[in-house]
Motif scaffolding. Structure first.
Motif, PDB file in Angstrom:
ATOM      1  N   ILE A  97      12.854   3.409  -5.681  1.00  0.00           N
ATOM      2  CA  ILE A  97      11.530   2.874  -5.366  1.00  0.00           C
ATOM      3  C   ILE A  97      10.770   2.684  -6.673  1.00  0.00           C
ATOM      4  N   LEU A  98      10.264   1.478  -6.883  1.00  0.00           N
ATOM      5  CA  LEU A  98       9.404   1.189  -8.032  1.00  0.00           C
ATOM      6  C   LEU A  98       7.990   1.093  -7.487  1.00  0.00           C
ATOM      7  N   MET A  99       7.114   2.030  -7.878  1.00  0.00           N
ATOM      8  CA  MET A  99       5.822   2.184  -7.219  1.00  0.00           C
ATOM      9  C   MET A  99       4.654   2.184  -8.191  1.00  0.00           C
ATOM     10  N   ASP A 100       3.679   1.343  -7.892  1.00  0.00           N
ATOM     11  CA  ASP A 100       2.425   1.331  -8.638  1.00  0.00           C
ATOM     12  C   ASP A 100       1.735   2.677  -8.475  1.00  0.00           C
ATOM     13  N   ILE A 101       1.176   3.197  -9.555  1.00  0.00           N
ATOM     14  CA  ILE A 101       0.580   4.526  -9.495  1.00  0.00           C
ATOM     15  C   ILE A 101      -0.821   4.507  -8.902  1.00  0.00           C
ATOM     16  N   ARG A 102      -1.535   3.392  -9.068  1.00  0.00           N
ATOM     17  CA  ARG A 102      -2.908   3.320  -8.576  1.00  0.00           C
ATOM     18  C   ARG A 102      -3.029   2.156  -7.598  1.00  0.00           C
ATOM     19  N   MET A 103      -3.313   2.490  -6.337  1.00  0.00           N
ATOM     20  CA  MET A 103      -3.486   1.480  -5.300  1.00  0.00           C
ATOM     21  C   MET A 103      -4.664   1.881  -4.424  1.00  0.00           C
ATOM     22  N   LEU A 157      -0.129   7.122 -21.662  1.00  0.00           N
ATOM     23  CA  LEU A 157      -0.669   8.463 -21.884  1.00  0.00           C
ATOM     24  C   LEU A 157      -1.787   8.696 -20.875  1.00  0.00           C
ATOM     25  N   ASP A 158      -1.406   9.102 -19.669  1.00  0.00           N
ATOM     26  CA  ASP A 158      -2.309   9.101 -18.530  1.00  0.00           C
ATOM     27  C   ASP A 158      -2.036  10.336 -17.677  1.00  0.00           C
ATOM     28  N   GLU A 159      -3.086  11.041 -17.291  1.00  0.00           N
ATOM     29  CA  GLU A 159      -2.900  12.238 -16.465  1.00  0.00           C
ATOM     30  C   GLU A 159      -2.272  11.900 -15.113  1.00  0.00           C
ATOM     31  N   TYR A 160      -2.451  10.662 -14.643  1.00  0.00           N
ATOM     32  CA  TYR A 160      -1.824  10.260 -13.390  1.00  0.00           C
ATOM     33  C   TYR A 160      -0.309  10.167 -13.546  1.00  0.00           C
ATOM     34  N   VAL A 161       0.138   9.692 -14.685  1.00  0.00           N
ATOM     35  CA  VAL A 161       1.578   9.626 -14.947  1.00  0.00           C
ATOM     36  C   VAL A 161       2.152  11.028 -15.009  1.00  0.00           C
ATOM     37  N   TYR A 162       1.450  11.922 -15.686  1.00  0.00           N
ATOM     38  CA  TYR A 162       1.909  13.308 -15.754  1.00  0.00           C
ATOM     39  C   TYR A 162       1.994  13.919 -14.360  1.00  0.00           C
ATOM     40  N   ALA A 163       0.972  13.666 -13.535  1.00  0.00           N
ATOM     41  CA  ALA A 163       0.969  14.200 -12.175  1.00  0.00           C
ATOM     42  C   ALA A 163       2.145  13.658 -11.372  1.00  0.00           C
ATOM     43  N   ALA A 164       2.510  12.397 -11.609  1.00  0.00           N
ATOM     44  CA  ALA A 164       3.645  11.804 -10.901  1.00  0.00           C
ATOM     45  C   ALA A 164       4.954  12.463 -11.313  1.00  0.00           C
ATOM     46  N   LEU A 165       5.136  12.707 -12.599  1.00  0.00           N
ATOM     47  CA  LEU A 165       6.337  13.381 -13.069  1.00  0.00           C
ATOM     48  C   LEU A 165       6.393  14.802 -12.517  1.00  0.00           C
ATOM     49  N   THR A 184       0.835  -1.198   0.000  1.00  0.00           N
ATOM     50  CA  THR A 184       0.000   0.000   0.000  1.00  0.00           C
ATOM     51  C   THR A 184       0.874   1.253   0.000  1.00  0.00           C
ATOM     52  N   GLY A 185       0.259   2.378  -0.328  1.00  0.00           N
ATOM     53  CA  GLY A 185       0.985   3.634  -0.280  1.00  0.00           C
ATOM     54  C   GLY A 185       1.423   3.979   1.133  1.00  0.00           C
ATOM     55  N   GLU A 186       0.552   3.718   2.107  1.00  0.00           N
ATOM     56  CA  GLU A 186       0.893   3.997   3.501  1.00  0.00           C
ATOM     57  C   GLU A 186       2.113   3.195   3.936  1.00  0.00           C
ATOM     58  N   GLU A 187       2.122   1.926   3.559  1.00  0.00           N
ATOM     59  CA  GLU A 187       3.260   1.075   3.915  1.00  0.00           C
ATOM     60  C   GLU A 187       4.526   1.540   3.201  1.00  0.00           C
ATOM     61  N   ALA A 188       4.372   2.013   1.982  1.00  0.00           N
ATOM     62  CA  ALA A 188       5.525   2.507   1.224  1.00  0.00           C
ATOM     63  C   ALA A 188       6.170   3.696   1.925  1.00  0.00           C
ATOM     64  N   VAL A 189       5.342   4.610   2.443  1.00  0.00           N
ATOM     65  CA  VAL A 189       5.862   5.783   3.146  1.00  0.00           C
ATOM     66  C   VAL A 189       6.645   5.350   4.378  1.00  0.00           C
ATOM     67  N   GLU A 190       6.100   4.386   5.133  1.00  0.00           N
ATOM     68  CA  GLU A 190       6.767   3.916   6.345  1.00  0.00           C
ATOM     69  C   GLU A 190       8.088   3.218   6.021  1.00  0.00           C
ATOM     70  N   SER A 201      -2.738   6.721  -2.904  1.00  0.00           N
ATOM     71  CA  SER A 201      -2.254   6.452  -4.261  1.00  0.00           C
ATOM     72  C   SER A 201      -0.737   6.535  -4.327  1.00  0.00           C
ATOM     73  N   GLY A 202      -0.185   6.030  -5.431  1.00  0.00           N
ATOM     74  CA  GLY A 202       1.258   6.117  -5.627  1.00  0.00           C
ATOM     75  C   GLY A 202       1.739   7.557  -5.687  1.00  0.00           C
ATOM     76  N   ILE A 203       0.929   8.451  -6.249  1.00  0.00           N
ATOM     77  CA  ILE A 203       1.330   9.862  -6.351  1.00  0.00           C
ATOM     78  C   ILE A 203       1.409  10.494  -4.962  1.00  0.00           C
ATOM     79  N   THR A 204       0.396  10.257  -4.130  1.00  0.00           N
ATOM     80  CA  THR A 204       0.411  10.809  -2.777  1.00  0.00           C
ATOM     81  C   THR A 204       1.576  10.243  -1.976  1.00  0.00           C
ATOM     82  N   ALA A 205       1.812   8.938  -2.107  1.00  0.00           N
ATOM     83  CA  ALA A 205       2.937   8.317  -1.407  1.00  0.00           C
ATOM     84  C   ALA A 205       4.256   8.917  -1.867  1.00  0.00           C
ATOM     85  N   LEU A 206       4.384   9.127  -3.167  1.00  0.00           N
ATOM     86  CA  LEU A 206       5.587   9.749  -3.737  1.00  0.00           C
ATOM     87  C   LEU A 206       5.832  11.120  -3.109  1.00  0.00           C
TER      88      LEU A 206
END
Length: 231
Positions: free
Chosen positions: A51-57, A88-96, A35-41, A61-66
């Protein structure tokens, strides 16, 4: 040795990538998170290099965890690569935009995935092939600019730093920029490092986003081309 944290809510994906990385030279699997929460910890306690992180969990989310990880991490901050199904995804753009160093598709062949992670661990830029320019041009807001001036948001940069950022945004690698400006690659790196520090950027990919969003680079502008890997 690059210490890798793998984050994905699907256990088979985590296990598969972990097995690949564990068998590859130069990698050590520092941990896995579902999970994103576990990733942060785990990012805080394990201090991985990459860190290799799934964007949607589910949940965070992966973006918030990032964002949490990069905001709280001490230097050197980990490099974060987003794992996604759609390029081609707005979530990918938001992550970058938030500071991810790049993204990879979940159907990337194993050997290419490892090569890509090694490249990013060395500090170079990587995007899934052919999609970078379409991604940025589709989702970046484009102020009326392109006149060659320096946008107000880049006022802290010198003329040469602004020019280096413009060329990075157009997709040129350091060796190409050095040739264009008739300087050494080391000089380009120095200018770009100052750009990163002054603008509080986390990755070269984020610099490309800033160059477009500020209007320093614009779709179809002179020299626009997809960023390539390499120093």
């Amino acid at each position: 040795m690059t210490r890798l944290l793998i984050v994905d809510d699907q256990v088979l994906i985590r296990a598969g990538i972990a097995a690949l990385a564990a068998a590859a030279p130069g990698f050590e699997v520092a941990g896995q998170a579902a999970t994103g929460e576990e990733a942060v910890e785990l990012a805080a306690s394990l201090r991985p290099d990459l860190i290799l992180m799934d964007i949607r969990m589910p949940g965070m989310s992966g973006i918030t965890a990032l964002e949490y990880i990069l905001d709280r991490a001490s230097e050197p901050k980990p490099k974060i690569v987003i794992l996604t199904v759609f390029d081609l995804d707005e979530y990918v753009y938001a992550a970058l935009r938030a500071g991810a160093s790049g993204f990879l598709l979940k159907d990337t062949p194993p050997e290419r995935l490892l090569a890509a992670l090694a490249l990013i661990a060395e500090g170079e830029m990587l995007f899934a092939p052919t999609v970078t320019r379409r991604l940025v041009e589709n989702f970046a807001p484009h102020p009326d600019s392109g006149s060659g001036g320096r946008p107000d948001c880049l006022s802290e940069l010198t003329d040469r730093e602004t020019e280096v950022l413009r060329l990075v945004g157009q997709g040129l690698a350091n060796d190409q920029i050095a040739k264009r400006l008739s300087v050494t690659i080391a000089t380009v790196k120095t200018h770009f490092n100052r750009v990163m520090a002054k603008l509080s950027l986390q990755s070269r990919a984020q610099a490309v986003v800033v160059a477009y969003e500020s209007g320093l680079v614009f779709p179809g502008g002179p020299g626009a081309q997809p960023p390539r890997t390499g120093a």
